[in-house]
Design an enzyme around this catalytic site. Structure first.
Site, mmCIF file in Angstrom:
data_model
loop_
_atom_site.group_PDB
_atom_site.id
_atom_site.type_symbol
_atom_site.label_atom_id
_atom_site.label_comp_id
_atom_site.label_asym_id
_atom_site.label_seq_id
_atom_site.Cartn_x
_atom_site.Cartn_y
_atom_site.Cartn_z
ATOM 1 N N ARG A 1 -52.286 -32.141 -30.471
ATOM 2 C CA ARG A 1 -52.869 -32.015 -31.810
ATOM 3 C C ARG A 1 -54.325 -31.625 -31.662
ATOM 4 O O ARG A 1 -55.136 -32.428 -31.212
ATOM 5 C CB ARG A 1 -52.752 -33.322 -32.592
ATOM 6 N N HIS B 1 -61.377 -31.167 -39.377
ATOM 7 C CA HIS B 1 -61.696 -32.491 -38.808
ATOM 8 C C HIS B 1 -63.193 -32.689 -38.931
ATOM 9 O O HIS B 1 -63.921 -32.805 -37.952
ATOM 10 C CB HIS B 1 -61.216 -32.555 -37.349
ATOM 11 N N GLU C 1 -58.135 -37.514 -41.936
ATOM 12 C CA GLU C 1 -58.789 -38.725 -42.465
ATOM 13 C C GLU C 1 -59.792 -38.455 -43.586
ATOM 14 O O GLU C 1 -61.008 -38.729 -43.433
ATOM 15 C CB GLU C 1 -59.470 -39.473 -41.332
ATOM 16 N N ASN D 1 -52.986 -42.222 -38.642
ATOM 17 C CA ASN D 1 -53.920 -42.581 -37.567
ATOM 18 C C ASN D 1 -54.134 -44.082 -37.673
ATOM 19 O O ASN D 1 -54.611 -44.570 -38.705
ATOM 20 C CB ASN D 1 -55.265 -41.862 -37.750
ATOM 21 N N TYR E 1 -55.737 -47.616 -35.881
ATOM 22 C CA TYR E 1 -56.613 -48.239 -34.871
ATOM 23 C C TYR E 1 -56.711 -49.751 -35.051
ATOM 24 O O TYR E 1 -56.695 -50.497 -34.083
ATOM 25 C CB TYR E 1 -58.020 -47.623 -34.919
ATOM 26 N N GLU F 1 -52.745 -40.401 -34.377
ATOM 27 C CA GLU F 1 -53.800 -40.939 -33.525
ATOM 28 C C GLU F 1 -53.592 -42.424 -33.308
ATOM 29 O O GLU F 1 -53.291 -43.148 -34.270
ATOM 30 C CB GLU F 1 -55.196 -40.782 -34.139
HETATM 31 O O1 GCO Z 1 -59.929 -41.533 -36.383
HETATM 32 C C1 GCO Z 1 -61.034 -41.004 -36.333
HETATM 33 O O2 GCO Z 1 -62.056 -41.563 -36.693
HETATM 34 C C2 GCO Z 1 -61.112 -39.669 -35.907
HETATM 35 O O3 GCO Z 1 -60.006 -39.033 -36.258
HETATM 36 C C3 GCO Z 1 -61.470 -39.467 -34.481
HETATM 37 O O4 GCO Z 1 -62.243 -38.323 -34.571
HETATM 38 C C4 GCO Z 1 -62.219 -40.572 -33.802
HETATM 39 O O5 GCO Z 1 -62.966 -40.041 -32.774
HETATM 40 C C5 GCO Z 1 -61.280 -41.580 -33.235
HETATM 41 O O6 GCO Z 1 -60.588 -42.161 -34.164
HETATM 42 C C6 GCO Z 1 -61.981 -42.696 -32.512
HETATM 43 O O7 GCO Z 1 -62.758 -43.419 -33.371
#
Ligand code: GCO
Length: 439
Positions: free
Chosen positions: A77, A121, A166, A285, A287, A347
């Site tokens: 990607r 992005h 995002e 995405n 995290y 992600e």
């Molecule tokens: O999710 C995000 O913020 C972005 O898509 C990425 O560009 C970041 O670099 C990654 O997530 C790490 O924080």
């Protein structure tokens, strides 16, 4: 390799973005972007670092494609730099920009790696930012034109497309609280930028389809929002609506959460049919989870953002909570039902203080643990009936982590930002072996 089992046709990938890896910001006819301007503003980026060189992927893309081929991934990607294809954000495409992406896409295809193309992005062409950026509805119309140009040039080699990465981050971090480009501090008056990005998404889906694109989806960042205490339920809902549903509901359901409609531009409802243009996959995405409490006196927002505690942390101050990924996906399935197309995790990743050891190895066991635990959590969601088709690690390379500069390292491959030497980490080999055993 004992571990969660995934379907034979599951898509294994890695992700990165143009501004974070390409460098060569003034080469090949590329125009300036909002992030170039932000980086050039003292105090905005840790150590006043810039992405002028980054990983120099612009010149070293062949080496990076070979590293991806070595991993055995199905897909990569990438993002196209809008200012490299349309330096002013409108008008004829820049031939040198097109030529760069032709070289990159041809190398990926030759290596048997499927390109997944993100159109945006965060690197808005500066002339559009000067005209108001995402506060200006015109930017969404320009974006539709840019999407048509990109699809006409690249849809023969790019079967999966993502218009906007995002949008929440650009709206909230870029326009509401000023931590990212363009650095505006508009709070809830930033919400028109959310609507205009959602509109840009819809117009791009239509333009991509008209130009023959195969599959189109999203890459929205999502995470469950937990109330801190028994009285914080409404605050958690308010935050969930702002960071998750303001971007998912209009695309999947064709409507916005009521709470924030007063902050949207007049006539927003007329755009909802375009925003809700059907998509083929929903990119997530993921995290970390978030936590919210009832707003403190004087807080203009309907919630206080509270750190999630009691979990191990990455060096990027993210709590490591794999189970929250399962919770998120099952929650989305329950909320959106048949309106939710198959999901790709576009992600997922983590940063740690990785160093090349005296023996040349980068021992990043913590990253392997993180990825393994999140893949287990993903398998749990799939076992609970959530339709997930692929997983993309963020990121193939250590790169420019926005306002934090180069300190947070997210790559499967270590990059020495002085020599630009690439060194596959232990996690690179782990992911390679996992993919091989999953086939
Ligand atoms: O999710 C995000 O913020 C972005 O898509 C990425 O560009 C970041 O670099 C990654 O997530 C790490 O924080």
């Amino acid at each position: 390799m004992a571990g969660p089992q995934f379907p034979a046709d599951f898509l294994w990938g890695v992700s990165a973005s143009a501004f974070q890896i390409e460098g060569a910001v003034a080469e090949g006819g590329r125009g300036r972007s909002s992030w170039d301007t932000f980086c050039a503003t003292p105090g905005k980026i840790a150590g006043d670092e810039t992405a002028d060189v980054a990983c120099d992927h612009y010149h070293r893309y062949a080496e990076d494609v070979a590293l991806m081929a070595g991993l055995g991934v199905d897909a990569y990607r990438l993002s196209f730099a809008w200012p490299r294809i349309q330096p002013d954000g409108s008008g004829k495409p820049n031939p040198e920009g097109i030529a760069f992406y032709d070289r990159l896409l041809d190398a990926l295809c030759a290596a048997g790696i499927t390109p997944v193309g993100t159109l945006y992005h965060w690197d808005t062409p500066q002339p559009l930012e000067d005209a108001g950026g995402w506060r200006n509805r015109e930017t969404a119309l320009r974006f539709g034109e840019y999407a048509r140009i990109a699809a006409e040039r690249f849809a023969d080699r790019v079967p999966m497309w993502i218009p906007i990465n995002e949008p929440m981050v650009t709206s909230i971090y870029g326009y509401a609280i000023g931590q990212y480009a363009p650095g505006e501090f508009l709070l809830l008056d930033a919400l028109p930028t959310a609507h205009h990005q959602n509109l840009a998404h819809g117009l791009a889906v239509q333009a991509l389809r008209a130009a023959g694109a195969d599959q189109v989806g999203t890459a929205n960042n999502h995470g469950p929002v937990w109330p801190v205490g028994p009285d914080d339920g409404d605050a958690a809902s308010a935050m969930d609506e702002l960071i998750n549903r303001l971007f998912a509901d209009p695309v999947l359901l064709g409507r916005y959460p009521d709470r924030y409609t007063e902050h949207l531009p007049a006539g927003f409802a007329d755009d909802l049919p375009a925003i809700a243009t059907p998509i083929d996959f929903y990119g997530v995405n993921y995290y970390e989870p978030q936590a919210a409490a009832s707003p403190s006196p004087g807080n203009p927002l309907p919630f206080d953002l509270v750190p999630v505690e009691g979990y191990p942390m990455t060096t990027n101050d993210s709590p490591i909570v794999p189970g929250a990924l399962t919770e998120l996906l099952v929650g989305m399935r329950d909320r959106y039902g048949d309106a939710l197309p198959p999901i790709h995790i576009t992600e997922n990743g983590c940063s740690f203080d990785d160093e090349v050891g005296p023996d040349g190895r980068v021992r990043d066991g913590a990253r392997i643990e993180f990825l393994e635990a999140h893949l287990r959590a993903l398998a749990d969601a799939m076992a609970a009936g959530v339709d997930v088709r692929g997983y993309f690690v963020w990121s193939i390379l250590d790169n420019f982590e926005w306002s934090k500069g180069y300190a947070p390292r997210f790559g499967l491959v270590h990059v020495d930002f002085k020599t630009l030497q690439r060194t596959p980490k232990d996690s690179y080999r782990w992911y390679r072996d996992l993919i091989a055993s999953a086939r």
